[in-house]
Design a protein around this motif. Structure first.
Motif, short mmCIF file in Angstrom:
data_model
loop_
_atom_site.label_atom_id
_atom_site.label_comp_id
_atom_site.label_asym_id
_atom_site.label_seq_id
_atom_site.Cartn_x
_atom_site.Cartn_y
_atom_site.Cartn_z
N LEU A 298 -43.38 29.13 95.47
CA LEU A 298 -43.28 29.72 94.13
C LEU A 298 -44.59 30.40 93.75
N GLU A 299 -45.71 29.75 94.05
CA GLU A 299 -47.01 30.35 93.74
C GLU A 299 -47.21 31.65 94.53
N ALA A 300 -46.77 31.64 95.78
CA ALA A 300 -46.90 32.84 96.61
C ALA A 300 -46.02 33.97 96.06
N ARG A 301 -44.84 33.61 95.56
CA ARG A 301 -43.97 34.63 94.97
C ARG A 301 -44.61 35.23 93.72
N TRP A 302 -45.24 34.37 92.91
CA TRP A 302 -45.89 34.91 91.71
C TRP A 302 -47.01 35.87 92.09
N LEU A 303 -47.82 35.50 93.07
CA LEU A 303 -48.89 36.38 93.51
C LEU A 303 -48.33 37.69 94.06
N GLN A 304 -47.20 37.62 94.76
CA GLN A 304 -46.57 38.83 95.28
C GLN A 304 -46.09 39.71 94.12
N GLU A 306 -47.45 39.83 91.15
CA GLU A 306 -48.65 40.41 90.54
C GLU A 306 -49.15 41.61 91.34
N ARG A 307 -48.97 41.57 92.66
CA ARG A 307 -49.43 42.69 93.49
C ARG A 307 -48.49 43.87 93.41
N THR A 308 -47.20 43.62 93.31
CA THR A 308 -46.20 44.68 93.49
C THR A 308 -45.46 45.06 92.22
N LEU A 309 -45.43 44.18 91.22
CA LEU A 309 -44.58 44.38 90.04
C LEU A 309 -43.15 44.70 90.46
N SER A 310 -42.66 43.98 91.43
CA SER A 310 -41.31 44.22 91.95
C SER A 310 -40.28 43.42 91.15
N PRO A 311 -39.27 44.09 90.56
CA PRO A 311 -38.21 43.35 89.87
C PRO A 311 -37.47 42.40 90.81
N GLU A 312 -37.31 42.79 92.07
CA GLU A 312 -36.60 41.94 93.02
C GLU A 312 -37.37 40.64 93.26
N VAL A 313 -38.67 40.74 93.39
CA VAL A 313 -39.49 39.53 93.61
C VAL A 313 -39.38 38.61 92.39
N LEU A 314 -39.43 39.20 91.19
CA LEU A 314 -39.33 38.36 89.98
C LEU A 314 -37.96 37.71 89.87
N ARG A 315 -36.92 38.43 90.21
CA ARG A 315 -35.58 37.83 90.16
C ARG A 315 -35.47 36.67 91.15
N LEU A 317 -37.91 34.80 92.17
CA LEU A 317 -38.72 33.72 91.62
C LEU A 317 -37.98 32.99 90.50
N VAL A 318 -37.44 33.76 89.57
CA VAL A 318 -36.75 33.18 88.42
C VAL A 318 -35.52 32.40 88.86
N GLY A 319 -34.85 32.90 89.89
CA GLY A 319 -33.64 32.23 90.36
C GLY A 319 -33.89 30.86 90.95
N ARG A 320 -35.14 30.56 91.26
CA ARG A 320 -35.47 29.26 91.85
C ARG A 320 -36.07 28.28 90.83
N LEU A 321 -36.11 28.69 89.57
CA LEU A 321 -36.68 27.84 88.53
C LEU A 321 -35.59 27.13 87.73
N ASP A 322 -35.95 26.01 87.13
CA ASP A 322 -35.02 25.28 86.29
C ASP A 322 -34.87 25.99 84.94
N ASP A 323 -33.88 25.52 84.16
CA ASP A 323 -33.66 26.08 82.83
C ASP A 323 -34.94 25.97 82.01
N PHE A 324 -35.15 26.99 81.16
CA PHE A 324 -36.31 27.12 80.29
C PHE A 324 -37.56 27.53 81.07
N GLU A 325 -37.74 27.01 82.28
CA GLU A 325 -38.88 27.47 83.07
C GLU A 325 -38.73 28.94 83.43
N ASP A 326 -37.48 29.37 83.64
CA ASP A 326 -37.25 30.77 83.97
C ASP A 326 -37.60 31.67 82.78
N VAL A 327 -37.32 31.22 81.56
CA VAL A 327 -37.67 32.00 80.37
C VAL A 327 -39.18 32.15 80.25
#
Length: 436
Positions: A298-304, A306-315, A317-327
């Motif tokens: 998860l930390e590596a995805r966040w760093l990725q 930050e480097r790329t501003l990729s919507p796919e990377v954020l999706r 990342l968010v898809g692997r988080l629990d409720d409220f953490e994704d928000v």
């Protein structure tokens, strides 16, 4: 009340010709065939198709043999007729013979593709018509081979590749994505022996087949030692092993591609190797997931992100988080994009994400960083105009300055100016209607 009989007109159409009757049409066909050998051959093939698979296959063999054994040059004037004939032969094989006997059809389509090499030396194909026709027919091989069945088709295709690799490597490469997984897997297995020393062309075919079949082991055997160490294919090998549930092998494959650490001699850096690219970093994340190191992944995805501003990377990342953490993660990502060092890249991400308010706020907060040379500005402005007209106007004014600086004018500039006027009109009316 009975329907009136169809009325004959002079227009040459299928409907009108049918009204002439069988006998009259047969006479006209004979007349046309007498002066056109190509048309006469087509009539023979059509008659053979009506008689059955064996007769059609025999007629096709005769014509394919003639075309293959020909030696004379084919002029540019005759090239269109050749292309039409080859297309007609392919259609008879694919549409008529396949339904009667798929195995016979596969053999004839293989023979049809085998014409590519001898004809290339006889025809000046400056327009690429022959090349386009052969390339476009590649999926038909997969379709007919699947009809024949794995055990019947795979050895035939292997033999074709063994004997005429220059023709069949590109054909099978294009056919692989539409083959059944069973056929692709069987053919990849037949090509597997000796892959380590095989030609690059053969290894590429095996790679595409194994990719379709989902066979990681064959895919790996198509890589050379140098490719295994590269950040592209080597990292892809690690990713595939991780996806296949083999974390130890995936880690070993990934480490083999890790860029060396810069060496320092007497306090001075001696050599700096390029940083890992995003393909390598994506593979590293996949390996971390396979190893069960979820937090690090998860930390590596966040760093990725930050480097790329990729919507796919954020999706992802968010898809692997629990409720409220994704928000919380989305809010953090939007705030990060608003302050990104490259404002226009940050706005691009926010617009793609649908965060209109945040995009407008970023533009208004950093007007000095707005660049007008971004092609998407008119689209962004049209989407922001309704609720955020000031931000839309700021973007359009920057775009106008960029167009003028680049020497653009005419309709393009006039269109942007018209959009600016449309944005200004409501504000002007509001000012005029305000009480003195």
């Amino acid at each position: 009340m009975a329907k009136p009989p169809p009325k004959l007109t002079k227009a040459v159409s299928e409907k009108n010709l049918a009204l002439l009757g069988e006998q009259r049409l047969a006479g006209l066909l004979m007349l046309a065939a007498a002066g056109d050998p190509g048309f006469k051959r087509r009539l023979r093939l059509e008659l053979a198709a009506e008689l059955g698979a064996a007769d059609l296959a025999a007629e096709l063999d005769r014509r394919l043999d003639t075309l293959r054994e020909g030696r004379g040059r084919i002029s540019w004037r005759k090239r269109p007729a050749l292309v039409r004939e080859l297309s007609g032969l392919r259609d008879l094989i694919v549409d008529r013979l396949t339904d009667q006997d798929a195995a016979l059809a596969l053999d004839r389509l293989i023979a049809w593709f085998d014409l590519a090499d001898p004809l290339a030396g006889r025809v000046k194909d400056s327009r690429g018509e022959l090349t386009e026709m052969f390339e476009g027919a590649a999926p038909e091989i997969a379709r007919i081979a699947d009809r024949v069945g794995v055990e019947g088709a795979a050895p035939r295709l292997q033999s074709a590749l063994d004997m005429r690799a220059a023709i069949w490597a590109p054909v099978l490469g294009r056919a692989a994505p539409v083959m059944s997984q069973a056929l692709a897997g069987r053919l990849a297995a037949l090509l597997r022996p000796g892959l380590e020393t095989a030609s690059a062309r053969r290894r590429l075919v095996a790679r595409r087949l194994s990719d379709r079949a989902g066979d990681v082991d064959v895919w790996l055997e198509t890589l050379t030692a140098e490719e295994r160490r590269s950040s592209g294919l080597g990292a892809e090998a690690a990713r595939r092993l991780a996806r296949d549930g083999r974390p130890a092998q995936a880690r070993a494959a990934l480490e083999a591609t890790r860029p060396p650490v810069p060496r320092v001699v007497r306090g001075r850096e001696e050599r700096r190797d390029p940083a890992p690219d995003e393909r390598w970093r994506s593979a590293e994340i996949a390996v971390l997931d396979a190893e069960g190191r979820t937090k690090e992944a998860l930390e590596a995805r966040w760093l990725q992100f930050e480097r790329t501003l990729s919507p796919e990377v954020l999706r992802e990342l968010v898809g692997r988080l629990d409720d409220f953490e994704d928000v919380v993660a989305i809010d953090r990502a939007l705030a990060f994009a608003q302050t990104y060092f490259d404002l226009m890249q940050g706005v691009s991400f926010l617009m793609d994400w649908g965060a209109m308010r945040e995009a407008a706020e970023a533009v208004l907060a950093r007007p000095e960083d707005v660049r007008g040379d971004v092609e998407s500005i008119p689209l962004w402005a049209s989407r922001l105009a309704g609720r955020h007209p000031e931000a839309a106007a700021l973007l359009l004014r920057a775009h106008v300055r960029a167009l003028v600086a680049q020497g653009h004018g005419g309709d393009q500039l006039a269109g942007v100016l018209a959009e600016l006027d449309a944005l200004a009109a409501p504000a002007d009316r509001a000012t005029a209607n305000r009480p003195a």
